[in-house]
Design an enzyme around this catalytic site. Structure first.
Site, PDB file in Angstrom:
ATOM      1  N   SER A  76       0.882  -1.272   0.051  1.00 35.18           N
ATOM      2  CA  SER A  76       0.034   0.110   0.218  1.00 35.18           C
ATOM      3  C   SER A  76       0.711   1.053  -0.053  1.00 35.18           C
ATOM      4  CB  SER A  76      -1.180   0.002   1.456  1.00 35.18           C
ATOM      5  OG  SER A  76      -2.127  -0.805   0.932  1.00 35.18           O
ATOM      6  N   TYR A 175     -11.002   1.692   5.819  1.00 33.63           N
ATOM      7  CA  TYR A 175      -9.815   1.708   4.661  1.00 33.63           C
ATOM      8  C   TYR A 175     -10.304   0.754   3.533  1.00 33.63           C
ATOM      9  CZ  TYR A 175      -4.959   0.826   3.089  1.00 33.63           C
ATOM     10  OH  TYR A 175      -3.798   1.140   2.350  1.00 33.63           O
ATOM     11  N   SER A 176     -10.236   1.136   2.224  1.00 36.04           N
ATOM     12  CA  SER A 176     -10.827   0.497   1.180  1.00 36.04           C
ATOM     13  C   SER A 176      -9.733   0.409   0.066  1.00 36.04           C
ATOM     14  CB  SER A 176     -11.941   1.446   0.807  1.00 36.04           C
ATOM     15  OG  SER A 176     -12.509   0.558  -0.410  1.00 36.04           O
ATOM     16  N   ASN A 177      -9.395  -0.753  -0.492  1.00 40.72           N
ATOM     17  CA  ASN A 177      -8.490  -0.395  -1.603  1.00 40.72           C
ATOM     18  C   ASN A 177      -9.206  -0.498  -2.822  1.00 40.72           C
ATOM     19  OD1 ASN A 177      -5.588  -1.768  -0.893  1.00 40.72           O
ATOM     20  ND2 ASN A 177      -7.036  -2.902   0.646  1.00 40.72           N
ATOM     21  N   GLY A 314       2.939  -0.796   3.856  1.00 43.44           N
ATOM     22  CA  GLY A 314       2.193  -1.821   2.846  1.00 43.44           C
ATOM     23  C   GLY A 314       2.396  -3.254   3.263  1.00 43.44           C
TER      24      GLY A 314
END
Length: 359
Positions: A76, A175-177, A314
């Protein structure tokens, strides 16, 4: 011998300037291996110079040391690169933070007219995280997907088939990819080029980040690198997962990099070389009130000695990394490791980061 049997290898380090005691940093890396890392590498920059160190092994069942200049999947931390490109486009007037998803990607997201670029950047969109729809190790389905090529559209569709995490957009943090997959698509719509091309031309090449790449569907990590592993059984047996199709990460986490390159990038970002001051301030502004330490693709936290550092971390399943810097760039630290999944390493990582910044 099981895959968990890590053969001890000599720790390696690059000498610091004369008179500077770096023993605590090396002990911290050795402690991470003792706590559950197969291998770990780090680069620390401060007023005394640059220190690089490593511990553990680059590959299980060998004594091969972890390369201090090695490449790793940065997960990330990719998001900060994507966010920087988006904000550069904002500064150029090619898009706005208050533009809606619907305006750029019509019909892709339910209620896209209420979700803005800002919401995507700071994880306040409420969009369901696509990662929660994907199988994870040790499930066999996870291994079956190892070589599969995913498209951003396919991943977004999986996510938005689920209800929003909260309503309305902007009212909470989750949190959202998924949001960063959408940002990658928006960059392409705004520029006519992929987010990978934009990151390459705007960040990687100008900053001479020679160890950094966006691999797309390429399964290899080129150059020296530690091997990464995933658990494939309840008793902790590990499978070498260094090679895999990283398209599943996309704009949310596909980058490969080095400790040197990440320190160089965050120094440029926080030094005002990549964004106008107003937009860098926006990047450092929490998405919601209440002590949240995440802005527009940038995170921050306070060390035990009260020094605030900015950066990101990440998780690319087989690789974990952290890269943080003080705002004045006098202290920088990047650490990457390959976990063996026997224990949570967060406390040991925090201790290492504190050692790097506070001493």
């Amino acid at each position: 011998m099981t895959a968990l049997a890590v053969i001890a290898a000599p720790a390696t380090a690059t000498a610091a300037p004369m008179g500077v005691d770096r023993a605590g940093l090396q002990r911290g890396l050795d402690g991470l291996v003792a706590a559950g890392a197969v291998g770990v590498l780090a680069e620390v920059r401060d007023q005394d110079g640059v220190w690089r160190g490593a511990s553990g092994v680059a590959e299980l069942r060998t004594t091969r040391p972890v390369p201090v200049h090695g490449r790793f999947r940065a997960g990330s931390i990719t998001k900060t690169f994507v966010a920087t490109v988006v904000l550069q486009l904002v500064s150029e007037g090619r898009l706005r933070l208050d533009d809606t998803v619907e305006a750029w990607l019509p019909g892709v997201v339910p209620d896209g007219h209420r979700i803005t670029v800002r919401h995507l950047l700071n994880h306040t969109s409420g969009l369901y995280d696509v990662v929660r729809t994907l199988p994870m190790p040790p499930k066999q389905e996870f291994l079956d997907n190892r070589w599969r090529t995913w498209t951003a559209a396919e991943l977004v569709a999986r996510a938005v088939a689920n209800p929003a995490t909260f309503e309305p957009p902007g009212s909470a943090y989750a949190y959202s990819n998924t949001g960063y997959l959408l940002l990658g698509q928006i960059v392409e719509e705004a520029t006519g080029r992929s987010y990978k091309e934009e990151i390459n031309s705007r960040l990687i090449r100008p900053l001479w980040l020679s160890g950094t790449s966006l691999p797309g569907t390429s399964t290899r990590i080129r150059g020296p690198h530690p091997h990464g592993y995933v658990p494939i059984s309840q008793d902790g047996e590990l499978l070498d997962y260094t090679r895999m199709n990283p398209s599943v990460f996309g704009a949310g986490g596909e980058m490969i990099s080095t400790a040197r390159d990440l320190n160089r990038f965050f120094a440029a970002l926080l030094g005002g070389r990549l964004l106008p001051g107003q937009l860098l301030d926006e990047m450092m502004t929490p998405g919601i009130d209440g002590g949240l330490m995440y802005g527009l693709g940038l995170a921050w936290w306070d060390t035990s000695c009260g020094i605030r550092v900015y950066g990101n971390d990440g998780d690319a399943v087989a690789y974990q990394s952290w890269s943080f810097s003080t705002q004045d760039r006098r202290h920088q630290v990047t650490v990457a490791l390959t976990p063996n999944f026997r224990a949570d390493l967060d406390d040991a990582v925090d201790a290492f980061l504190d050692e790097a910044v506070c001493t």
